[in-house]
Design a protein around this motif. Structure first.
Motif, PDB file in Angstrom:
ATOM      1  N   LEU A 212       1.632  10.799  10.232  1.00  0.00           N
ATOM      2  CA  LEU A 212       1.115  10.035  11.356  1.00  0.00           C
ATOM      3  C   LEU A 212      -0.329  10.400  11.664  1.00  0.00           C
ATOM      4  O   LEU A 212      -0.767  11.518  11.382  1.00  0.00           O
ATOM      5  CB  LEU A 212       1.961  10.304  12.605  1.00  0.00           C
ATOM      6  N   ARG A 213      -1.032   9.462  12.286  1.00  0.00           N
ATOM      7  CA  ARG A 213      -2.356   9.743  12.832  1.00  0.00           C
ATOM      8  C   ARG A 213      -2.255   9.714  14.352  1.00  0.00           C
ATOM      9  O   ARG A 213      -1.851   8.700  14.928  1.00  0.00           O
ATOM     10  CB  ARG A 213      -3.381   8.731  12.353  1.00  0.00           C
ATOM     11  N   PRO A 214      -2.581  10.819  15.020  1.00  0.00           N
ATOM     12  CA  PRO A 214      -2.501  10.834  16.484  1.00  0.00           C
ATOM     13  C   PRO A 214      -3.485   9.855  17.121  1.00  0.00           C
ATOM     14  O   PRO A 214      -4.504   9.494  16.516  1.00  0.00           O
ATOM     15  CB  PRO A 214      -2.874  12.282  16.847  1.00  0.00           C
ATOM     16  N   TRP A 222      -4.750  18.115  19.097  1.00  0.00           N
ATOM     17  CA  TRP A 222      -4.018  18.378  17.859  1.00  0.00           C
ATOM     18  C   TRP A 222      -4.823  19.234  16.887  1.00  0.00           C
ATOM     19  O   TRP A 222      -4.247  19.902  16.015  1.00  0.00           O
ATOM     20  CB  TRP A 222      -3.641  17.063  17.176  1.00  0.00           C
ATOM     21  N   LEU A 283       8.008  13.344  19.550  1.00  0.00           N
ATOM     22  CA  LEU A 283       6.688  13.190  20.131  1.00  0.00           C
ATOM     23  C   LEU A 283       6.739  12.355  21.403  1.00  0.00           C
ATOM     24  O   LEU A 283       7.378  11.296  21.438  1.00  0.00           O
ATOM     25  CB  LEU A 283       5.742  12.510  19.135  1.00  0.00           C
ATOM     26  N   ASP A 288       2.221   5.487  20.257  1.00  0.00           N
ATOM     27  CA  ASP A 288       0.759   5.530  20.145  1.00  0.00           C
ATOM     28  C   ASP A 288       0.286   6.132  18.816  1.00  0.00           C
ATOM     29  O   ASP A 288      -0.913   6.133  18.533  1.00  0.00           O
ATOM     30  CB  ASP A 288       0.166   6.342  21.299  1.00  0.00           C
ATOM     31  N   TYR A 289       1.210   6.671  18.027  1.00  0.00           N
ATOM     32  CA  TYR A 289       0.856   7.310  16.772  1.00  0.00           C
ATOM     33  C   TYR A 289       0.978   6.298  15.635  1.00  0.00           C
ATOM     34  O   TYR A 289       1.975   5.572  15.540  1.00  0.00           O
ATOM     35  CB  TYR A 289       1.764   8.503  16.492  1.00  0.00           C
TER      36      TYR A 289
END
Length: 348
Positions: A212-214, A222, A283, A288-289
């Motif tokens: 995943l990309r935060p 992060w 999470l 939102d990820y």
């Protein structure tokens, strides 16, 4: 000086090859694909290096030693591939009390973590965390490339890419083309299919991982976040933070299953399991990820004990099937055991 044949250029094979070369032995590394092999079990963005093993004092002491070896390897290879961000393990009050007792007996540091200090991470109800500052995130692919570069430049080491192996015997490796490679010692660490060459019987597992990309507003948080484990609905999930070019990775034993082959049908097998993993309470604000990638990994466990496997098949032959996340952390310990046998001429 002995000749050591290493079958498999994954983490265990490469760490063992480095140790043997440094000790003055000749080393031949045989890999069925390119070196390093992006399709190997060891190939990944990152893996956890945990020191504290709750309820296992001896295991914690061994992993503290392995962690020191990883620091030495990083210095030797002159590459930064260990991110010393620590690892948090969730647990009930009773579990954490035992974890702190384990840390005290093993002589490693540990501190308490209140879930609110890690707001993006969902802890199971009734749990908090213990922080293992000796834990780290290892940038796996970066290490593999650095190790191959060091070995390729070493005069006592020969790398053999695209060299499939058909059989193993005492003091010998039989290649797929019928050629025989002789050696004083042999390590077979070619992935979960290692058992097909040497035994002992293992159970093959497949586990789906999601990368995943935060969201942008959490990127700075992060950047220094620790790894976190024993989270999710039933406490079987883990996350590894982004950093050093790696994405945020989540995994869980809840989506681990026994299989008979390492060749799944992605359309039928991967996506449903990824959906289950993404539905785990891991999470906060998971929507939102951004999902960047989904990957299956494979590992093997002993058919009797259910644990990792390091077997002495012949006096000269060791077998180490790929054993998942613990394989990276324990690789220096496996290398030391094999090197000890070579140095003491136990394999002759």
């Amino acid at each position: 000086m002995a000749t050591v044949a290493v079958v498999g250029a994954g983490v265990t094979g490469l760490v063992t090859a480095i140790g043997c070369a440094r000790a003055g032995h000749r080393v031949r590394v045989l890999e069925r694909g390119p070196v390093p092999n992006p399709a190997s079990t060891s190939s990944d963005q990152h893996r956890a290096l945990r020191v504290l093993r709750p309820d296992d004092v001896d295991g914690t002491a061994r992993m503290a030693e392995a962690r020191r070896w990883w620091a030495e390897l990083e210095s030797l290879l002159r590459k930064d591939f260990v991110r010393p961000v620590g690892v948090v393990t969730a647990g009930t009050p009773d579990e954490l009390e035992r974890a702190f007792d384990t840390a005290a007996q093993a002589g490693v540091p540990a501190t308490a973590v209140v879930p609110g200090t890690l707001p993006p991470v969902l802890f199971p109800d009734g749990t908090s965390g213990v922080f293992d500052p000796g834990g780290a995130v290892l940038l796996a692919d970066r290490f593999l490339r650095a190790a191959v570069g060091w070995l390729a430049a070493h005069p006592a080491v020969t790398l053999h890419p695209d060299c499939p192996v058909a059989g193993i015997g005492d003091h010998q490796v039989v290649l797929a083309d019928g050629a025989v490679v002789g050696a004083d010692a042999v390590l077979v660490a070619g992935g979960p299919w290692t058992a097909g060459l040497t035994g002992p019987p293992v159970v093959l597992h497949r586990q789906t991982m999601v990368y995943l990309r935060p969201p942008p507003h959490l990127a700075a948080w992060w950047a220094s976040a620790p790894g976190v484990g024993r989270i999710g609905a039933d406490g079987r999930a883990w996350l590894l933070p982004p950093g050093g070019g790696a994405l945020l990775k989540i995994s869980s034993d809840a989506v681990c299953r026994e299989v008979t082959t390492t060749n799944p049908d992605p359309d039928r097998d991967r996506e449903p399991w990824a959906g289950r993993l993404l539905a785990e309470p891991i999470l906060a604000g998971a929507e939102d990820y951004a999902v960047v990638a989904v990957r299956d990994c494979h590992y093997a466990t002993d058919a009797v004990t259910g644990g990792p496997v390091l077997a002495r098949i012949h006096p000269s032959v060791w077998s180490r099937s790929a054993c998942g996340g613990s394989g990276f952390g324990a690789a220096p310990l496996v290398a030391r055991e094999i090197l000890g046998g070579v140095n003491d001429k136990e394999c002759v």
